[in-house]
Design a protein around this motif. Sequence first.
Motif, mmCIF file in Angstrom:
data_model
loop_
_atom_site.group_PDB
_atom_site.id
_atom_site.type_symbol
_atom_site.label_atom_id
_atom_site.label_comp_id
_atom_site.label_asym_id
_atom_site.label_seq_id
_atom_site.Cartn_x
_atom_site.Cartn_y
_atom_site.Cartn_z
ATOM 1 N N MET A 87 0.840 -1.194 0.000
ATOM 2 C CA MET A 87 0.000 0.000 0.000
ATOM 3 C C MET A 87 0.872 1.240 0.000
ATOM 4 N N ASN A 88 0.533 2.159 -0.867
ATOM 5 C CA ASN A 88 1.403 3.313 -1.053
ATOM 6 C C ASN A 88 0.921 4.497 -0.224
ATOM 7 N N ARG A 89 0.913 4.336 1.086
ATOM 8 C CA ARG A 89 0.452 5.417 1.956
ATOM 9 C C ARG A 89 1.568 6.411 2.192
ATOM 10 N N ARG A 90 1.182 7.668 2.452
ATOM 11 C CA ARG A 90 2.157 8.712 2.704
ATOM 12 C C ARG A 90 2.928 8.383 3.965
ATOM 13 N N GLY A 91 4.222 8.639 3.933
ATOM 14 C CA GLY A 91 5.032 8.468 5.122
ATOM 15 C C GLY A 91 5.527 7.058 5.316
ATOM 16 N N ASP A 92 5.066 6.112 4.487
ATOM 17 C CA ASP A 92 5.481 4.722 4.657
ATOM 18 C C ASP A 92 6.953 4.536 4.324
ATOM 19 N N ARG A 93 7.566 5.469 3.573
ATOM 20 C CA ARG A 93 8.974 5.319 3.204
ATOM 21 C C ARG A 93 9.892 5.927 4.252
ATOM 22 N N GLY A 94 9.307 6.338 5.402
ATOM 23 C CA GLY A 94 10.129 6.854 6.472
ATOM 24 C C GLY A 94 10.343 8.359 6.385
ATOM 25 N N TYR A 95 9.694 9.048 5.427
ATOM 26 C CA TYR A 95 9.821 10.488 5.306
ATOM 27 C C TYR A 95 8.534 11.130 5.796
ATOM 28 N N SER A 96 8.659 12.360 6.292
ATOM 29 C CA SER A 96 7.460 13.070 6.732
ATOM 30 C C SER A 96 6.700 13.532 5.503
ATOM 31 N N PRO A 97 5.370 13.778 5.670
ATOM 32 C CA PRO A 97 4.602 14.277 4.519
ATOM 33 C C PRO A 97 5.193 15.560 3.950
ATOM 34 N N LEU A 98 5.759 16.416 4.827
ATOM 35 C CA LEU A 98 6.354 17.668 4.326
ATOM 36 C C LEU A 98 7.540 17.394 3.414
ATOM 37 N N MET A 99 8.377 16.416 3.810
ATOM 38 C CA MET A 99 9.529 16.071 2.972
ATOM 39 C C MET A 99 9.071 15.462 1.653
ATOM 40 N N GLU A 100 8.026 14.632 1.740
ATOM 41 C CA GLU A 100 7.479 14.019 0.517
ATOM 42 C C GLU A 100 6.977 15.115 -0.426
ATOM 43 N N GLU A 101 6.274 16.081 0.144
ATOM 44 C CA GLU A 101 5.726 17.167 -0.666
ATOM 45 C C GLU A 101 6.846 18.006 -1.274
ATOM 46 N N GLU A 102 7.893 18.261 -0.476
ATOM 47 C CA GLU A 102 9.027 19.036 -0.974
ATOM 48 C C GLU A 102 9.675 18.319 -2.167
ATOM 49 N N HIS A 103 9.823 17.004 -2.001
ATOM 50 C CA HIS A 103 10.409 16.196 -3.088
ATOM 51 C C HIS A 103 9.530 16.269 -4.341
ATOM 52 N N ASP A 104 8.209 16.136 -4.140
ATOM 53 C CA ASP A 104 7.281 16.201 -5.281
ATOM 54 C C ASP A 104 7.378 17.548 -5.998
ATOM 55 N N ARG A 105 7.486 18.622 -5.208
ATOM 56 C CA ARG A 105 7.538 19.965 -5.821
ATOM 57 C C ARG A 105 8.821 20.143 -6.639
ATOM 58 N N ILE A 106 9.913 19.629 -6.094
ATOM 59 C CA ILE A 106 11.182 19.722 -6.838
ATOM 60 C C ILE A 106 11.057 18.962 -8.158
ATOM 61 N N LEU A 107 10.488 17.756 -8.078
ATOM 62 C CA LEU A 107 10.333 16.950 -9.298
ATOM 63 C C LEU A 107 9.428 17.658 -10.302
ATOM 64 N N LEU A 108 8.325 18.226 -9.791
ATOM 65 C CA LEU A 108 7.377 18.878 -10.706
ATOM 66 C C LEU A 108 8.005 20.108 -11.363
ATOM 67 N N ASP A 109 8.809 20.855 -10.600
ATOM 68 C CA ASP A 109 9.525 22.001 -11.193
ATOM 69 C C ASP A 109 10.427 21.537 -12.327
ATOM 70 N N ARG A 110 11.099 20.419 -12.092
ATOM 71 C CA ARG A 110 12.001 19.905 -13.130
ATOM 72 C C ARG A 110 11.214 19.391 -14.331
ATOM 73 N N VAL A 111 10.046 18.782 -14.059
ATOM 74 C CA VAL A 111 9.191 18.322 -15.174
ATOM 75 C C VAL A 111 8.766 19.534 -16.008
ATOM 76 N N ALA A 112 8.427 20.620 -15.328
ATOM 77 C CA ALA A 112 8.013 21.844 -16.044
ATOM 78 C C ALA A 112 9.136 22.358 -16.940
ATOM 79 N N ALA A 113 10.394 22.059 -16.532
ATOM 80 C CA ALA A 113 11.547 22.490 -17.330
ATOM 81 C C ALA A 113 11.916 21.456 -18.398
ATOM 82 N N GLY A 114 11.100 20.372 -18.491
ATOM 83 C CA GLY A 114 11.329 19.371 -19.535
ATOM 84 C C GLY A 114 12.255 18.240 -19.130
#
Lengths: 292, 197
Positions: free
Chosen positions: B1-28
């Motif tokens: 089950m892919n629940r938030r925080g199951d990988r040992g990171y806080s939801p804030l860290m997960e969100e920060e990681h997602d935002r970084i990835l999305l910024d890079r996706v926006a840059a191609g």
Amino acid sequence: MSHPTDLLAAYAMRELPPDTVAALERHLADCPDCRRDLTAWRHLATGVQIATATTPPPPAVFAVIRRRVNIAPRIPVYAGQVAGHPLRRMAALLPWQWWLVRWPVWVTAGVVLILGTVIAALSPFSAEVMAMLVPLITAATVAASCGADTDPAGELTRATLTSPRTVLLARLTTVLSTMTVASLAASLALTLPDGARDGFALVGAWLGPLVPLCALSFALSVLWRTSVGVGAALTLWSLRPLSGTDLVGDWITVPVERIWTPDTAVILIAVALVAASCYLAPLRPLRRSRSV
Amino acid sequence: MNRRGDRGYSPLMEEEHDRILLDRVAAGDERAFEALYERHATALFAYARTLLGESGPAEEALQDTFVAVWHNAAAFEGRSAVRTWLFGICRRQALKRTRGQQLRVVPVEDAVSVASDAPEPETVVLARADAEAVAAAFTRLPAHHREVLQLAFAAGLPVTEIARVLGVPVGTVKSRLFHARATLAKALPTGAERTSR
């Protein structure tokens, strides 16, 4: 606290702040109805997780997405650091070459060098003895360790990321360095006890012919066979005492003497021969080694 | 089950990681796009399957979701979590495939009482129920009930984020959760009590 029914779902979802959790857990300890309600939420959560458990989407899904957004399929590229700085790479590569030379080669070279040094010490012509001995031993050792048909790790080396040319050059460097240091030590042993011998003349006597003789045996063993490389060195070595005598003509005497007392041109030709051999070595078919 | 925080990171860290990835996706950045897919594809696929009931249409909805993400990453304004944004896109793409039939949602006033002090009878049934029986009953629920339960307990979205995905107030999400639970409890077969294992 009345029954905090509206908090129990959030508690089961682990959404409540810590202070609310503490108050709720105190209530739960005394309230069987709320414990049952919480159990119901937890059973619900477990059931939903079981029912929606799924494997990741098939890999083809992302392939289709790639195609639809015009991203070309990525060809895997090795992205790891191969060896870092060239000097560090060289420091890692050279010592290993030592172990890739068969041990009988080192033992034979060592024994012959020690015996030759003893003979030179007993002889009044120690420089001539060393000039005959050291180039031959070194050239034979180079041929025996760099020859394509005597490399125990030849196939493996070709499968690594390091260029076979780099490995070959590292092997030559290691063997030459080892033999030169050993020969310098032998010359020092001959010079130090009484100081009667000129150390520089002694070293110069064997260092000059060592370069062209080694280059020739290296080229022939790498591009042809080890035995051919050793044979060429032996032939030149045996012609050296005969050169200048009536037994051989000038067409033999002149080149042999040029090898034994090389000038800049001969040294340059020797270096070019080594470079050409290194370049051509990977292009020739791999001979199957006996131990692989 | 892919629940938030199951990988040992806080939801804030997960969100920060997602935002970084999305910024890079926006840059191609293709690698960031692949990383974002790997982080969320399984959860989104499960969500799409919950809405559509079958794997084939769910795969198509997932494809449409990430094609939309690639083309619209720069349009993300950060008003919600990236994960919420992805679920929102996935929901729209899945609903397109229901051939114009919106998920039937029971009006709030029809839902069961949210904060009743008295223990509900279905609570007793559900508290005694076997997990497998609950799972089986879940699959028989209407899609709108399955959806809210899936987002809350499988995708692990907070109630506020579920409200953003569904486009309804937070209170409505809570009432839907209660209503879905009551409906599921009623759908449990007689004798579905948990057996000792």
